[in-house]
Each structure stands twice: as C-alpha cells, then as structure tokens.
Design a protein around this motif. Sequence first.
Motif, PDB file in Angstrom:
ATOM      1  N   UNK A   1       5.880  -6.645 -12.674  1.00 44.03           N
ATOM      2  CA  UNK A   1       5.140  -5.863 -11.642  1.00 44.03           C
ATOM      3  C   UNK A   1       4.227  -4.907 -12.203  1.00 44.03           C
ATOM      4  N   UNK A   2       2.917  -4.796 -11.551  1.00 42.75           N
ATOM      5  CA  UNK A   2       1.787  -4.383 -12.023  1.00 42.75           C
ATOM      6  C   UNK A   2       1.340  -3.388 -11.029  1.00 42.75           C
ATOM      7  N   UNK A   3       0.327  -2.321 -11.518  1.00 46.73           N
ATOM      8  CA  UNK A   3      -0.128  -1.433 -10.701  1.00 46.73           C
ATOM      9  C   UNK A   3      -1.707  -1.635 -10.375  1.00 46.73           C
ATOM     10  N   UNK A   4      -2.185  -1.382  -9.247  1.00 44.34           N
ATOM     11  CA  UNK A   4      -3.608  -1.534  -8.982  1.00 44.34           C
ATOM     12  C   UNK A   4      -4.476  -0.494  -9.487  1.00 44.34           C
ATOM     13  N   UNK A   5      -5.620  -0.925  -9.848  1.00 44.07           N
ATOM     14  CA  UNK A   5      -6.710   0.160 -10.345  1.00 44.07           C
ATOM     15  C   UNK A   5      -6.907   1.055  -9.421  1.00 44.07           C
ATOM     16  N   UNK A   6      -6.941   2.450  -9.738  1.00 44.10           N
ATOM     17  CA  UNK A   6      -7.043   3.478  -8.777  1.00 44.10           C
ATOM     18  C   UNK A   6      -5.837   4.041  -8.285  1.00 44.10           C
ATOM     19  N   UNK A   7      -4.726   3.434  -8.585  1.00 49.15           N
ATOM     20  CA  UNK A   7      -3.379   3.874  -7.922  1.00 49.15           C
ATOM     21  C   UNK A   7      -2.698   4.875  -9.244  1.00 49.15           C
ATOM     22  N   UNK A   8      -1.891   5.993  -8.882  1.00 51.71           N
ATOM     23  CA  UNK A   8      -1.095   6.355  -9.854  1.00 51.71           C
ATOM     24  C   UNK A   8      -1.975   6.901 -11.140  1.00 51.71           C
ATOM     25  N   UNK A   9      -1.381   6.346 -12.273  1.00 54.32           N
ATOM     26  CA  UNK A   9      -1.903   6.937 -13.476  1.00 54.32           C
ATOM     27  C   UNK A   9      -3.381   6.572 -13.887  1.00 54.32           C
TER      28      UNK A   9
ATOM     29  N   UNK B   1       0.887  -1.160  -0.014  1.00 55.89           N
ATOM     30  CA  UNK B   1      -0.035   0.016   0.117  1.00 55.89           C
ATOM     31  C   UNK B   1       0.851   1.303  -0.028  1.00 55.89           C
ATOM     32  N   UNK B   2       0.125   2.424  -0.486  1.00 53.38           N
ATOM     33  CA  UNK B   2       0.991   3.645  -0.358  1.00 53.38           C
ATOM     34  C   UNK B   2       2.243   3.589  -1.237  1.00 53.38           C
ATOM     35  N   UNK B   3       2.091   2.742  -2.231  1.00 53.12           N
ATOM     36  CA  UNK B   3       3.404   2.142  -3.264  1.00 53.12           C
ATOM     37  C   UNK B   3       2.696   2.420  -4.837  1.00 53.12           C
ATOM     38  N   UNK B   4       3.671   2.681  -5.822  1.00 53.14           N
ATOM     39  CA  UNK B   4       2.841   2.505  -7.028  1.00 53.14           C
ATOM     40  C   UNK B   4       3.951   2.118  -8.098  1.00 53.14           C
ATOM     41  N   UNK B   5       3.831   1.838  -9.136  1.00 54.54           N
ATOM     42  CA  UNK B   5       5.086   1.513 -10.176  1.00 54.54           C
ATOM     43  C   UNK B   5       6.313   2.323  -9.709  1.00 54.54           C
ATOM     44  N   UNK B   6       6.166   3.585  -9.889  1.00 54.96           N
ATOM     45  CA  UNK B   6       7.448   4.375  -9.986  1.00 54.96           C
ATOM     46  C   UNK B   6       8.112   4.374  -8.713  1.00 54.96           C
TER      47      UNK B   6
ATOM     48  N   UNK C   1       3.012  -6.938   1.669  1.00 53.96           N
ATOM     49  CA  UNK C   1       1.994  -6.469   2.441  1.00 53.96           C
ATOM     50  C   UNK C   1       0.508  -6.522   1.958  1.00 53.96           C
ATOM     51  N   UNK C   2      -0.016  -5.376   1.698  1.00 57.94           N
ATOM     52  CA  UNK C   2      -1.511  -5.055   1.107  1.00 57.94           C
ATOM     53  C   UNK C   2      -1.765  -6.074  -0.285  1.00 57.94           C
ATOM     54  N   UNK C   3      -0.507  -6.178  -0.908  1.00 55.59           N
ATOM     55  CA  UNK C   3      -0.268  -7.035  -1.989  1.00 55.59           C
ATOM     56  C   UNK C   3      -0.288  -8.233  -1.924  1.00 55.59           C
ATOM     57  N   UNK C   4      -0.240  -8.923  -0.762  1.00 55.24           N
ATOM     58  CA  UNK C   4      -0.455 -10.476  -0.530  1.00 55.24           C
ATOM     59  C   UNK C   4      -1.977 -10.553  -0.630  1.00 55.24           C
ATOM     60  N   UNK C   5      -2.936  -9.646  -0.599  1.00 53.58           N
ATOM     61  CA  UNK C   5      -4.324  -9.803  -0.752  1.00 53.58           C
ATOM     62  C   UNK C   5      -4.827 -10.268  -2.191  1.00 53.58           C
ATOM     63  N   UNK C   6      -4.260  -9.543  -3.190  1.00 55.18           N
ATOM     64  CA  UNK C   6      -4.524 -10.180  -4.631  1.00 55.18           C
ATOM     65  C   UNK C   6      -3.555 -11.620  -4.869  1.00 55.18           C
ATOM     66  N   UNK C   7      -2.571 -11.394  -4.259  1.00 49.68           N
ATOM     67  CA  UNK C   7      -1.870 -12.613  -4.621  1.00 49.68           C
ATOM     68  C   UNK C   7      -2.396 -13.956  -4.073  1.00 49.68           C
ATOM     69  N   UNK C   8      -2.954 -13.938  -2.739  1.00 51.89           N
ATOM     70  CA  UNK C   8      -3.599 -15.106  -2.193  1.00 51.89           C
ATOM     71  C   UNK C   8      -4.988 -15.341  -2.878  1.00 51.89           C
TER      72      UNK C   8
END
Length: 203
Positions: free
Chosen positions: A61-69, A35-40, A110-117
């Motif tokens: 490495x991908x970015x979540x909908x609603x983040x950054x761009x 969380x609080x991260x993006x591709x950049x 971190x929060x990326x374990x949500x979509x991963x799991x």
Amino acid sequence: APGLIFLETDAGERIPAIHKRRLGAGITIIYSHGNAEDLGLILDTIDELAVLLEGKANILAYEYVGYSLSRLEGFAPSEQGCYRSIDAAWRYLTKDLALPARDVVLFGRSIGTGPTVELASRDEASGCAGVVLQCPIASAGRAVFSSDSKILWAAQAMDLFVNVHKIGKVSCPVAIMHGTADTVVPCSNSQELYEMLQHAFPP
C-alpha cells in the motif's frame, strides 16, 4: 509501522508505503487508496485485507505525492503525482524485487482506481494477474455529474482520472465491486466501465 518503506518517484519525490509480506505468498497486491485517506488512515483496512486473504498474498500500500508526509515536504497532490506514485510502487516490485507482472494484482479504491487503471492500461502491466476496482470512478467528472450532463460535456477538457477512456485497453481480468446505494460515487460509474471491459469477472 511494521513494513514501512519509502519509494521514490521518477521526479525525485519520496512517498511512504507499507509492504506486508507473507511467507509463501505467491501474489502481491498494489493497493491504491481513496481520496481523503492516507497510509495512516488505511492501516486497519490493510490489516483486515491481509486477514481475509489468509496469508495468500503480500500487500504493498503506497501513498500519493502531496498526501500526508510528502505534503509536509512541500509537494502538492495532482493527477500526474498519483500516476508517478503508482509507477514508483510498480518499479519497486518489478525492478527492485524482480517480481514478474503475472504475480501482481492491482487494487484501486474510489479515486485510487485512477492510477490503477492508468497503469493497467499500459503494455508494461498487461501481463499482471488481474485488476480489482472498488467503487471506481468512470472519471472525476462522472463521479459528480451524470455522463450525459451538459456541464460534464463542457468541462471534459478539465476532467481528471478519465478511466472510461482507458479501461478498454486493460487486457488482464478485471473485477469490479460497487454498492448500489453509494451516494458518493454513483454505481453508474461502475456500470459504464464494466460494459467496456475486455475480460470481466461476472458481478
């Protein structure tokens, strides 16, 4: 950035991704950021990971909908948006590039374990090479409150990324790493998940 591509979710949302390819690499890692991260913000992390792997793996490495761009395009972040995002990454590798699931490792931080799991618990990804979880959350609520908290019990219907309900369905090998002094996501989250694994790498 080198390797920049755009993926499309099944809801038509466009998300940026970085695909770092290495000649002769037999494995591709799908990297889900925190969380609080993006591709950049994670470019250096991805570069360091690529160096550590010594060219033995490709990294997507991908970015979540609603983040950054995609936020600039009017999309808001959400749990389901994160799931649509990792699905777009999975489709890109396994459908567009025709990679077999056995050549894919799912890595969540971190929060990326949500979509991963979430993805790893489904039949379509059951044959993947493995899962790596870095400082995982048992659920968003458990990252804030203890698992026996009355507040968590009362608010369980609103809890997000409830990995603790899905991790037992993951049939491929799972490795968990978590600093014991972590003050953001308590290590108890990892311990709770570890006890439910079908195939765990020993800590």
